[in-house]
Structure formats: C-alpha cells, structure tokens
Design an enzyme around this catalytic site. Structure first.
Site, short mmCIF file in Angstrom:
data_model
loop_
_atom_site.label_atom_id
_atom_site.label_comp_id
_atom_site.label_asym_id
_atom_site.label_seq_id
_atom_site.Cartn_x
_atom_site.Cartn_y
_atom_site.Cartn_z
N SER A 143 47.80 18.68 8.25
CA SER A 143 48.41 17.35 8.16
C SER A 143 48.11 16.78 6.79
O SER A 143 47.06 17.05 6.20
CB SER A 143 47.84 16.43 9.24
OG SER A 143 48.20 15.08 8.99
N TYR A 157 41.33 12.08 13.74
CA TYR A 157 42.37 13.08 13.50
C TYR A 157 42.25 13.66 12.10
O TYR A 157 42.34 14.88 11.91
CB TYR A 157 43.74 12.44 13.69
CG TYR A 157 44.90 13.40 13.59
CD1 TYR A 157 45.18 14.28 14.62
CD2 TYR A 157 45.72 13.41 12.47
CE1 TYR A 157 46.25 15.16 14.55
CE2 TYR A 157 46.79 14.28 12.37
CZ TYR A 157 47.05 15.15 13.41
OH TYR A 157 48.11 16.02 13.32
#
Length: 248
Positions: A143, A157
């Site tokens: 990501s 995250y």
C-alpha cells in the site's frame, strides 16, 4: 500474448476487488488460477468460471488467513491440485474501518491486522517456496500507506504494510539464488467495494494523487502480471508504486 501459458498462480483473497482483477488478468495471460476466500464463495466461483472461460483451470479454496495453519494448507492444496505452483500473489488483507481512536484500538484488532497482512504473507511464501521452481514469482500487494502516512487514523494498517515491504526485500535475498523473484506492488486509492471512488473519504484521497483520480483494479492487476511474466527475472526486491503519484 499469453505470457503465462500453462503456469499456475495462487491469488490470496482473490474473490473480489483487486484480487479478483489480478486473478482475471493472470487467466487472460494464460495461467491456471486458484483464489482463496473467506466469506464470498459465490464471488470466488465467478472468478473460477472466468478463468475457465479464458481457457485455464480454476480453483477456489476457502481459508481464513488469520489462521496460519489454514494458510499453509491452502498453498499445499493448490500445488497438489495443479501439480505445480509458479506464482504466489499475497493479496489477502485486513483493515480496521471502525474509526476507533488510536488509544482505544483493541489488541484483537491489532492481532488480526498483523496476522492477515504480515504473518499470512510470510507463511504463504514460506510454504510456496517448497513448490516454486526456478522462474517462480512471489508478488506481495502492499500500500502507498506503507511508505507515507498523510493523516491520522491509519497507524495500524500502515505498520502492517511497512512490514510487508521488509518481508519482500528479505524474501528476495532468500529466494534469489534459486531463480525466484519477490516483488511488491503498492497501490494508491483504488476503486473497489472496500474503498469506492464515490465513498465518504474519496475526495480527500483523490486530492492526494498527482493525477486526480482513483485507480481501477485492472490497472493494479496489469502491474502484477508484468512482474509475474518470465521476461522480468532481473526485477526483485522492488516496491512498485502504483499510486497515481500519491507519494511523489
């Protein structure tokens, strides 16, 4: 050109979103494709039917990637079913979207995030390494938040995806002598049911990009299949940002 003709690919979390797009693109490039899923059996079977219509063999395996034993079993099942494994795409992921303040995030959410996003990728790669031959490919889906966090609320995250980058680089060193490459694709905002381009936070995410839009899942899939191809054997340990310039 069907550059992956006859190869076998496993896409974890491949029943929907980016994972499903990757599975479909791999099939279009000639691969036999297996996907794992937890809840979306019908969607997983839709992907299998697409693979079969493209001329390959498909398989859907139910596995909860917060359970390390199920991860290893899924990899072995795919290799046994097809008789080989050539490409592992670690796409399965978990993100807490509850909006819980940092100080109140429960440890079970921390554990599940790290179990699915980091431990499962490690276990899947470790188990896949038993089956991969020279020319094998491991591709982790990271990501843009793994390298830059533009605002609050993404600590957990981002930590997990940053760890995935370290895993990618370490695996590249461990598996490189065997002719197996390991790379990472790190998407920016991508239009899926988990993060739709018309969602409540879409305008803020779109504004962070240089191109002013969301990616389509197919754009992420195209980069994954590029790295999966046999012509790309000198790219390993790389983190390919497919984020529209979010981290430029």
């Amino acid at each position: 050109m069907r550059s992956l003709m006859g190869h076998v690919a496993l896409v974890t979390g491949g029943s929907r979103g980016i994972g499903a797009a990757i599975a479909r693109r791999l099939a279009e490039d000639g691969a036999h494709v297996a996907v794992t899923y937890v809840h979306n059996a019908d969607q997983a079977q839709d992907v299998v039917r697409f693979v079969e219509k493209a001329g390959g063999k498909g398989l859907a395996v139910r596995a909860d990637f917060s359970d390390a034993e199920q991860v290893g079993r899924a990899v072995d099942e795919v290799a046994s079913f097809f008789g080989r494994l050539d490409v592992l795409v670690n796409n399965a992921g978990f993100m807490d979207v509850s909006g819980t303040p940092l100080a109140e995030i429960p440890l079970d959410v921390v554990d599940r995030t790290l179990d699915v996003n980091v431990r499962a990728a490690f276990v899947a790669a470790q188990r896949a390494a038993r089956h991969l031959e020279r020319g094998g490919r491991v591709i982790n889906i990271g990501s843009c938040l793994g390298s830059r966090v533009p605002g609050p609320g993404a600590t957990l995250y981002a930590m997990s995806k940053s760890a995935l980058t370290g895993l990618t680089k370490g695996l590249a060193r461990d598996l490189g002598p065997r002719g197996i490459t390991v790379n990472q694709v790190s998407p920016g905002p991508t239009d899926t049911d988990m993060n739709p381009s018309d969602g409540p936070h879409a305008d803020a995410q779109r504004a962070l990009t240089a191109v002013g839009r969301y990616a389509s899942p197919e754009e992420i899939a195209a980069c994954v299949t590029f790295l999966a191809g046999q012509a790309e054997g000198f790219i390993t340990g790389a983190d390919l940002a497919v984020d529209g310039g979010t981290n430029a």
